[in-house]
Design an enzyme around this catalytic site. Structure first.
Site, short mmCIF file in Angstrom:
data_model
loop_
_atom_site.label_atom_id
_atom_site.label_comp_id
_atom_site.label_asym_id
_atom_site.label_seq_id
_atom_site.Cartn_x
_atom_site.Cartn_y
_atom_site.Cartn_z
N GLU A 108 9.44 -8.27 1.96
CA GLU A 108 10.71 -8.89 2.33
C GLU A 108 11.04 -10.11 1.48
O GLU A 108 12.22 -10.45 1.31
CB GLU A 108 10.71 -9.26 3.82
CG GLU A 108 10.79 -8.05 4.76
CD GLU A 108 9.43 -7.46 5.08
OE1 GLU A 108 8.42 -7.87 4.44
OE2 GLU A 108 9.37 -6.58 5.96
N PHE A 118 6.11 -7.72 21.18
CA PHE A 118 5.60 -7.23 19.90
C PHE A 118 6.61 -7.54 18.78
O PHE A 118 7.79 -7.27 18.91
CB PHE A 118 5.36 -5.71 19.97
CG PHE A 118 4.87 -5.15 18.66
CD1 PHE A 118 3.67 -5.58 18.11
CD2 PHE A 118 5.63 -4.22 17.96
CE1 PHE A 118 3.23 -5.07 16.89
CE2 PHE A 118 5.20 -3.71 16.74
CZ PHE A 118 4.00 -4.14 16.21
N GLN A 119 6.12 -8.13 17.73
CA GLN A 119 6.93 -8.52 16.57
C GLN A 119 8.08 -9.45 16.93
O GLN A 119 9.13 -9.43 16.31
CB GLN A 119 7.43 -7.30 15.80
CG GLN A 119 6.26 -6.53 15.20
CD GLN A 119 6.65 -5.55 14.13
OE1 GLN A 119 7.71 -4.93 14.21
NE2 GLN A 119 5.80 -5.38 13.13
N LYS A 153 17.63 -5.78 19.34
CA LYS A 153 17.71 -4.33 19.21
C LYS A 153 18.70 -3.72 20.20
O LYS A 153 19.44 -2.80 19.86
CB LYS A 153 16.31 -3.73 19.40
CG LYS A 153 16.19 -2.33 18.87
CD LYS A 153 14.74 -1.87 18.84
CE LYS A 153 14.65 -0.43 18.34
NZ LYS A 153 13.27 0.08 18.40
N MET A 172 1.33 -25.17 -15.76
CA MET A 172 1.97 -26.42 -15.33
C MET A 172 1.01 -27.25 -14.49
O MET A 172 0.97 -28.47 -14.59
CB MET A 172 3.25 -26.10 -14.54
CG MET A 172 4.10 -27.30 -14.28
SD MET A 172 4.54 -28.18 -15.79
CE MET A 172 6.11 -27.43 -16.19
C1 LIG Z 1 4.79 -20.33 -4.35
C2 LIG Z 1 4.31 -21.44 -5.20
N1 LIG Z 1 3.01 -21.87 -5.07
C3 LIG Z 1 2.56 -22.87 -5.85
C4 LIG Z 1 3.38 -23.48 -6.76
C5 LIG Z 1 2.85 -24.63 -7.62
N2 LIG Z 1 2.89 -24.26 -9.04
C6 LIG Z 1 3.88 -24.65 -9.87
S1 LIG Z 1 3.72 -24.03 -11.41
C7 LIG Z 1 2.28 -23.25 -11.02
C8 LIG Z 1 1.52 -22.46 -12.04
C9 LIG Z 1 2.28 -21.31 -12.57
O1 LIG Z 1 1.44 -20.60 -13.44
P1 LIG Z 1 2.03 -19.48 -14.38
O2 LIG Z 1 2.89 -18.57 -13.60
O3 LIG Z 1 0.93 -18.85 -15.14
O4 LIG Z 1 2.99 -20.30 -15.32
P2 LIG Z 1 2.63 -21.29 -16.54
O5 LIG Z 1 2.81 -22.67 -16.01
O6 LIG Z 1 1.26 -21.02 -16.99
O7 LIG Z 1 3.65 -20.98 -17.58
C10 LIG Z 1 1.94 -23.49 -9.68
C11 LIG Z 1 0.73 -22.99 -9.02
C12 LIG Z 1 4.71 -23.02 -6.85
N3 LIG Z 1 5.60 -23.56 -7.67
N4 LIG Z 1 5.14 -21.99 -6.08
#
Ligand SMILES: Cc1ncc(C[n+]2csc(CCOP(=O)(O)OP(=O)(O)O)c2C)c(N)n1
Ligand SMILES: [Mg+2]
Lengths: 171, 580
Positions: free
Chosen positions: B52, B114-115, B164, B478
């Site tokens: 979803e 449920f749900q 529902k 990042m």
């Molecule tokens: C759902 C979610 N969880 C955690 C984060 C924190 N976060 C920001 S960038 C990142 C790393 C992303 O890694 P990647 O997709 O390999 O991208 P890169 O920075 O290596 O280009 C994380 C964990 C986020 N933005 N979104």
């Protein structure tokens, strides 16, 4: 590092809203979610067909936060209008309190005498207690409660305030 | 004519009347009556996602790339909670969505059935508005108002929770459009006095900047062309937030590039030294302002926004203008009239000096492919195809914003406010459905792509030729970069271990898979990706520890950018560490 707290001035807001399910949760939740303060909140429907409610919120915060609160409330779909009574100027604020006091002898007589001074009405009486009903501005109620504390205060219930601008026109 | 119809029928009929082409959804017990009403109805195409969250993001991608509202249909409980991330994402980035959730029958609400989940409560603060419909007779009007609220004013997600029994019960459906309540009427047009004051401020400014945002995109393509016309009249340079890219063409001589945390040197310096900032449909987000008390300190600020609550929220402005970007831009252009463009020669010369710093030029380290180069080549080789680009979240997203160039609105789909990893693939799927002739590419990170990787199957099922270009640095880059800058390179849990073989994974889903390991393979592989008439994953192995600069570290001012080649301390004080 220490966490900083913000001070600010007290504002009374009245909010006219569609009386739909969840509206109170929406408004109260907005205050919690965005870290605004609620000092008191009252709500009741005010039209014959029960479709519109008036909410009075007492809050405090710095001017920029108060402005944000108004804008954030105003953009909720069920909100018709938001009025800042404090900003508008002269207005009336009233609150109702029920105050239970128990005691005998001198204390009892003194409680009754003070109630008279404050125009508080006994609405329930036993040989050992009174419940006083008192309306007025919040500080009047504060003083009354402070006095009763010395005379056997048992319980306090307060409605929170409702407010309205002075003069002939509506806000 | 009035006919007695079931709630589910009324829903479907109402969606058709709203002009809905696609519903992104996933079935379950509490929406079975609606799925039955959709069965065999050729007027609406249901796109079956694999999760979803994918439905919500796909609807976002569809909405952002077409300008039309995206529609989501999910079941109660876990169906609704799974969609919440995408709903919150749409709320932050002002994307118009209408989300239909099934709910347990009215008599069961509150019984931990449920749900059952309190969908209204859960989504109260991440929707623009939400409804629980208790009577099928209210459905038509509710849906009509939901579309109005989602699309008008500042757009956003609106959720309708339908028990529902309300889907099964019947009510009269009229052929006439429902009577609309007058309660939602956003202010569109600015006052004449505000416009006059704005024109006077612009006319006397010596160092103006147009700071534009996603509001210009949301206001429709007309707003982008009006922005270009206003710029031509007043001559001011233009910068944009992440969300506003494409509103102003990146090859224009007055384009400063993106501003903010990973913005260009010239954009941030211009903001810092400006004497007038005209903010159009942006919201002074913390990623844009850096340290607030040092933000654009010498400037008068005009803020044009349709959302009154966005004005004076974090940055106090001198002239607030509430209104729709396109409308207000038009009013400004009219009011400007035949005035000559102000003489900005001196200001332009200073900007030229900052441009000369060439802040996006990156050093090459070793033989590995530099991620910035990969994006540059992707841009160069797809440019004539006018592609739609979505991204995940991380360094690759910022490199895409910096090195891919955009010339038109609705071509750039990214999760800005919420920063949701896993956004890009489903968003690309939604965009591809709305733009069947376009080349749609998700620029991804190897970590983010795994967050909604299941949607590969959705693209296969509907034969959508989306491309996923993974900038694979084997790190949550990042996160690793912040750890390098703040925590003395202690890379706590930011290594992308146990990665799948993305080429084989692609093939397992019936996609084409291409791996790029060396720079000399880059162009040919990108060409092969474009040429393939079907979905492709490109796994592009890049330098593992490249950093994304310029960067304004948290808690710093625009003038304190870290640029390529600067030495970094590797630590920060607690105040800076505590900022997001
Ligand atoms: C759902 C979610 N969880 C955690 C984060 C924190 N976060 C920001 S960038 C990142 C790393 C992303 O890694 P990647 O997709 O390999 O991208 P890169 O920075 O290596 O280009 C994380 C964990 C986020 N933005 N979104
Ligand atoms: Mg990575």
């Amino acid at each position: 590092m220490k966490i900083q707290q913000q001070e600010g001035e007290r504002h009374v807001l009245t909010i006219t809203v569609d009386n739909e399910a969840g509206i109170l949760a929406k408004i109260a939740g907005l205050f919690t979610a965005r870290g605004y303060n609620i000092d008191s909140l009252t709500v009741a429907d005010i039209t014959e067909n029960h479709q519109v409610s008036r909410i009075t919120i007492v809050t405090h915060g710095p001017p920029a936060v108060i402005d944000q609160i108004r804008a954030q409330l105003d953009r909720l779909v069920p909100v018709h209008k938001v009025i800042d009574l404090t900003e508008l100027g002269p207005h009336v604020e009233r609150e109702l309190a029920l105050v239970k006091v128990s005691g005998k002898g001198e204390h009892r007589v003194e409680a009754l005498r003070l109630a008279d001074v404050f125009r508080a009405r006994p609405v329930d009486t036993t040989t050992e207690s009174f419940i006083f009903e008192l309306t007025g501005a919040p500080d009047k109620i504060d003083s009354f409660i402070a006095l009763m504390r010395e005379l056997g205060l048992v319980e306090v219930g307060r409605t929170g305030i409702v407010g309205m601008t002075r003069g002939a026109s509506g806000a | 004519m009035n006919t007695e119809r079931s709630g589910a029928d009324i829903l479907v009929e109402s969606l058709v009347r709203q002009g809905v082409e696609f519903v992104f959804g996933y079935p379950g017990g509490a929406v079975l009556p609606i799925y039955d009403a959709l069965f065999g109805d050729a007027r609406i195409r249901h796109i079956l996602v694999r999760h979803e969250a994918g439905a919500a993001h796909a609807a976002e991608g569809y909405a952002r790339s077409t300008g039309k509202p995206g529609v989501v249909l999910v079941t109660s409980g876990p169906g609704a909670t799974n969609a919440v991330t995408g709903i919150a994402d749409a709320f932050m980035d002002s994307i118009p969505l209408v989300i239909i959730t099934g709910q347990v029958a009215t008599g069961l609400i509150g019984s931990d059935a449920f749900q059952e989940a309190d969908t209204i409560g859960i989504t109260r603060h991440c929707t623009k508005h939400n409804y629980l419909v208790r009577d099928p007779g209210e459905l038509a009007a509710t849906i009509d108002e939901a579309f109005q609220i989602a699309t008008q004013g500042r757009p956003g997600p609106v959720l309708i929770d339908i028990p529902k029994d309300v889907q099964v019960a019947t009510a009269m459906l009229s052929d006439a459009a429902p009577q609309r309540r007058l309660r939602y009427q956003p202010q569109i047009e600015a006052g004449a006095d505000e416009i006059a004051r704005a024109v006077a401020l612009i006319a006397k400014a010596k160092a103006p900047v147009l700071y534009t945002g996603g509001g210009v995109i949301n206001s429709g393509p007309g707003a982008s062309s009006l922005l270009r016309r206003l710029q031509a009249l007043i001559g001011a340079p233009v910068t944009s937030t992440l969300m506003g890219l494409g509103a102003f063409p990146a090859d224009h001589p007055e384009w400063l590039g993106m501003l903010g945390m990973h913005g260009t040197f010239e954009a941030n310096m211009a903001m810092n030294r400006a004497d007038l900032i005209v903010c159009i449909g942006a919201r002074f987000d913390d990623r844009v302002t850096g340290r607030l008390d040092a933000f654009a300190p010498h400037s008068t600020k005009i803020h044009i926004d349709i959302d009154r609550a966005s004005i004076n929220k974090t940055v106090p402005v001198d002239l607030p203008i509430v209104g729709d970007c396109a409308r207000v831009l038009g009013q400004l252009i009219d009011a400007w009239g035949e005035r000559p463009a102000p003489d900005l020669t001196e200001w332009k010369a200073r900007i030229q000096g900052w441009r000369a710093r060439d802040s996006l030029a990156y050093p090459k380290t070793g033989a590995e492919i530099m991620p910035q180069l990969a994006i540059e080549r992707l841009f160069a080789l797809t440019r004539d195809r006018d592609p739609i680009i979505s991204t995940e979240v991380g360094q690759h997203q910022m490199w895409a914003a910096q090195h891919f160039q955009f010339f038109a609105p609705n071509k750039w789909l990214t999760s800005g406010g919420l920063g949701t990893m896993g956004y890009g693939l489903p968003a690309a799927i939604g965009a591809q459905l709305g733009n069947p002739e376009s080349l749609v590419i998700d620029i991804a990170g190897e970590a983010s792509i795994q967050m909604n990787i299941q949607e590969l199957g959705t693209a296969s099922q509907y034969r959508l030729p989306v491309k996923v270009f993974i900038v694979n640095n084997e790190y949550m880059g990042m996160v690793r970069q912040w750890q390098e800058l703040t925590y003395e390179s202690r890379y706590s849990n930011s290594y992308s271990d146990s990665l799948p073989d993305f080429v084989k994974l692609a093939e397992a889903y019936g996609w084409k898979g291409i791996r790029i390991e060396r720079e000399d393979q880059l162009d040919a592989a990108i060409e092969a990706m474009i040429a393939h008439d079907g979905p492709v994953i490109v796994d592009c192995l890049v330098a593992k520890q490249a950093n994304c600069y310029p960067m304004i570290p948290s808690g710093a001012a625009h003038t304190e950018m870290i640029l390529y080649g600067d030495a970094v301390a590797g630590t920060m004080d607690d105040e800076a560490k505590a900022l997001v």
